[in-house]
Enzyme design. Structure first.
Site, PDB file in Angstrom:
ATOM      1  N   SER A   1       0.801  -1.227   0.000  1.00 10.71           N
ATOM      2  CA  SER A   1       0.000   0.000   0.000  1.00 10.71           C
ATOM      3  C   SER A   1       0.836   1.280   0.000  1.00 10.71           C
ATOM      4  CB  SER A   1      -0.937  -0.002   1.216  1.00 10.71           C
ATOM      5  OG  SER A   1      -0.189  -0.058   2.416  1.00 10.71           O
TER       6      SER A   1
ATOM      7  N   LYS B   1      -5.630   2.318   9.754  1.00  8.91           N
ATOM      8  CA  LYS B   1      -4.772   3.387   9.210  1.00  8.91           C
ATOM      9  C   LYS B   1      -5.355   4.763   9.516  1.00  8.91           C
ATOM     10  CE  LYS B   1      -2.873   0.500   5.501  1.00  8.91           C
ATOM     11  NZ  LYS B   1      -2.820   0.227   4.056  1.00  8.91           N
TER      12      LYS B   1
END
Length: 772
Positions: free
Chosen positions: A676, A719
């Site tokens: 990511s 996140k």
């Protein structure tokens, strides 16, 4: 030739039947029967005997009597002291009622008399011999017929009389006797009796066989009893007063009362018999004793009654835990279904999240809300299959696996069973414990869980299994497939404040012997504790810091310096030292070549700085920061994409051949990997090449393709929490992850701006000062 006889008095018989040629005593007591008898004695002493179909009827009607009976001659009549008449009758012949008339005192019938044919041919002679032969065998086998009777029967020459005499000596029911009486044809009667005698002989043989078996069993039992008594006497002489008898009797009683299935009970009793016969000093005796002890102490039927009160369960879950809304909702759903259905297979829940978020304590709260017993086993470091399934009893020191040990500790068949750290299991040459866990955690199989030590199926289907894990990636796929995963991302700052005030501070005050009035921690100090002294998804380190405050306060109070300690921001620094962390990791100003990425770690979400430096060189790409293969490939992909933007970036075609590019991710000692970081590396590269600063308040996450497409990622909730802790205000996310925004707590969503993108150019346009 049949003939008629009229106006014969009728005497009904109960449970009795008289054949022609029979001489028999009969007691007569009913009024109508006595009247019929007196009428017969006045006339020709003849009376007709017909048997009742139902013994219980006192005054039978025509329909309740058999129509075929026996005409008899009354030979003698005697009046007994109780008023009953005892008569001696002799059967004359078979007769059938053809007319029935009820008189005032008794019943009169007209009869059709049947006389047996006395003629004999060869067939009848053969049938008579066969019948006599069968009767002799039967008489010798039964031991109820005298030799004189047998001899008198053999001498009978008339076939009809022979059948009647033999029939009278057979132990037949009234209906069967009546059937023989109703057969007028002598030949047919001979055939019928031969068949009956053959059947009776078979029954007698079976009776003898059964009696023989019973006798042998009784003899064996008596022999065993005698030997046991001898053994007791010997043991008593040797000083062992009770021997094993008391212990064996106690074990036998416990086996009977344990409620174990019949198949298991049969094995247990068989082992108990072996144990009883073995010497006490035998090594095998101890092995069997331990095995039986395990069998009788395991819960087989004992269970607790679930408290299916949704409001009560919700109250306990909210009392013990702030946040964790999804987990609470799932538990309440289970309780709701359980309330609607009497039986339901226990679900297998897997709570996944960073350390310190309350996974274990949540399982305890679930047990309390259900009023179930709670048992916990830790699977961290387990690498031997026998830890789960147990050892074979042939091994020295063998014992059941942890699952069966846990059930024994629980004491009921429906506890809440916590499998802690299920992701920390490993395997080696001794087997794979995660494969053994497949049967435990499969609702379709665990009702017959097999432990190597028990060797008998055990029902785990009523157990509510709750597993905990930090990282799903280390759990094998087949095992993970059997569990319902509930993710616990971590706590927001607001939730941590509530947890600290409602749970952690009261708990630590109690554990350190302080009263509520002796230590007061102000709200500002609680916020500083969270921001500057801890950085975690859970609250474990936060609890340690509060414990440190309590210990220091206890020292101050015991020393006599103060009776009450109040902690504010200033006192907090004095007691715990300087701030250990900087609140938020967002840059204080916009930087060139430094982009903030978002990462998902085993301790929750975090931010990741990616730095790019460009120097004169020969087109070399250098990657540092202990990156994994996936992140290295992301860097290569990002560079290739940026090179394709040469025209838009207005740089020379040979720029990349004359410059070296260095991509670095700080904290080089920490391994980093994941798919990511693509758009973060791309943004940092473009910023360094174009000399445009990146907005400091922006964080980003997403993978990139060579064509610039942004691919979805996982762990958006974690996140986002990490970004919020770091002080970021805007997050760039892949367009496909827009649906995951609803999973983020509302308090966090209100303070963050989400920018969904589908291409890298959109990312650059949002992140770079002045756009792309």
């Amino acid at each position: 030739m049949d003939k008629m006889k009229e106006n014969i008095p009728l005497l009904p018989l109960r449970g009795l039947l008289v054949y022609p040629s029979m001489v028999l005593h009969i007691d007569v007591g009913r009024a109508r029967s006595v009247a019929a008898l007196e009428h017969a004695m006045v006339n020709d002493n003849q009376i007709f005997l017909a048997t009742q179909k139902d013994l219980r009827v006192e005054q039978p009607t025509q329909e309740e009597l058999y129509t075929i009976g026996t005409l008899v001659n009354v030979k003698q009549m005697l009046k007994l002291p109780n008023g009953t008449l005892r008569i001696l009758v002799e059967g004359i012949s078979r007769a059938k009622i053809v007319n029935y008339a009820e008189e005032e005192d008794f019943t009169i019938v007209d009869l059709e008399i049947h006389e047996d044919d006395s003629k004999k041919d060869a067939e009848i002679e053969a049938l008579m011999r066969t019948l006599i032969s069968y009767f002799e065998k039967y008489a010798k086998s039964s031991n109820k017929i005298t030799t004189e009777t047998i001899e008198s029967v053999i001498d009978i020459d008339e076939p009809g009389r022979l059948t009647d005499i033999i029939a009278s000596h057979l132990p037949l029911k009234i209906a069967e006797k009546q059937e023989i009486l109703s057969i007028f044809n002598v030949k047919k009667r001979l055939d019928h009796l031969i068949i009956r005698l053959h059947d009776e002989q078979e029954v007698l043989n079976l009776e003898k066989k059964i009696n023989s078996k019973v006798k042998q069993a009784m003899e064996r039992t008596q022999k065993e009893y005698y030997l046991r008594e001898q053994m007791k006497a010997i043991q008593s002489e040797l000083g062992d007063r009770d021997g094993k008898s008391g212990e064996v009797a106690d074990l036998r009683k416990r086996v009977d009362e344990s409620g174990m299935p019949e198949s298991t009970k049969k094995i247990a009793l068989k082992e108990l018999d072996r144990y009883e016969k073995l010497p006490a000093a035998s090594a095998e005796s101890g092995v069997i004793r331990n095995y039986l002890e395990w069998l009788v102490t395991l819960p087989w039927t004992e269970s607790t009654t679930d408290r299916l009160d949704i409001a009560h369960a919700e109250e306990i879950l909210n009392r013990d835990h702030d946040g964790l809304e999804k987990v609470k909702e799932r538990i309440l759903e289970y309780l709701s279904v359980r309330q609607l259905m009497q039986t339901i297979k226990g679900p297998i829940l897997c709570l996944v999240g960073p350390p310190g978020v309350g996974k274990t304590s949540l399982a305890r709260s679930v047990a309390e809300s259900l009023d179930r017993n709670f048992v916990r086993i830790s699977l961290g470091g387990v690498r031997d299959e026998s830890e789960i399934r147990g050892h074979r009893r042939t091994y020295v020191g063998a014992m059941p696996g942890r699952i069966i040990q846990g059930m024994k500790k629980a004491g009921t068949i429906n506890p809440v069973f916590l499998l802690d750290e299920i992701d920390k299991m490993s395997n080696d040459f001794r087997g794979d414990p995660s494969a053994a866990m497949l049967e435990v955690l499969d609702p379709e199989q665990n009702n017959t869980f097999s432990d190597h030590y028990l060797e008998e199926p055990y029902d785990l289907s009523k157990v509510l299994f709750i597993a905990t894990a930090n990282d799903l990636s280390t759990i094998p796929g087949p095992l993970l497939d059997r569990m319902e995963v509930i993710s616990i991302a971590g706590y927001t700052e607001i939730e941590k404040i509530a947890i600290t005030q409602n749970h952690l501070i009261p708990k630590q005050l109690k554990e350190n012997g302080l009263k509520k009035s002796q230590l007061v921690i102000k709200d500002e100090a609680v916020v500083d504790l969270i921001r500057y002294y801890t950085r975690e998804a859970g609250v474990r380190n936060l609890q340690r810091q509060i414990a440190a405050l309590c210990r220091k306060a206890a020292k101050i109070i015991v020393s006599g310096d103060k009776k009450r300690v109040t902690v504010n921001s200033k006192v907090l620094i004095e007691m715990l030292g300087k701030h250990k962390f900087r609140y938020g990791q967002a840059e204080t100003e916009n930087q060139i070549g430094v982009a903030t990425g978002l990462a998902y770690t085993t301790v929750g979400g975090d931010t990741l700085q990616i730095e790019v430096s460009i120097t004169a060189g020969k087109g070399k790409l250098q990657l540092t920061g202990k990156l994994g293969d996936v992140m290295k490939e992301s860097a290569q992909t990002a560079l290739s994409y940026v090179r394709s933007l040469s025209d838009k970036l207005e740089i020379d075609a040979d720029f990349f051949d004359k410059h070296d590019i260095h991509i670095h991710v700080p904290e080089g000692a920490v391994p980093k990997d994941g798919p990511s970081a693509g758009i973060t590396m791309t943004t940092a590269l473009v910023s360094a090449i174009s000399n445009k600063p990146i907005k400091r308040e922006i964080g980003m996450t997403g993978e990139i393709t060579l064509r610039g497409r942004v691919l979805p990622i996982g762990g958006l909730k974690e996140k986002s929490l990490g970004a919020h802790r770091a002080g970021l205000t805007t997050i760039i996310i892949p367009k496909d992850n827009e649906r995951d925004i609803d999973d983020i707590p509302e308090t966090i969503r209100e303070q963050l701006t989400f920018k969904p993108v589908s291409s890298a150019e959109e990312v650059l346009d949002i992140a770079l000062m002045g756009g792309f």
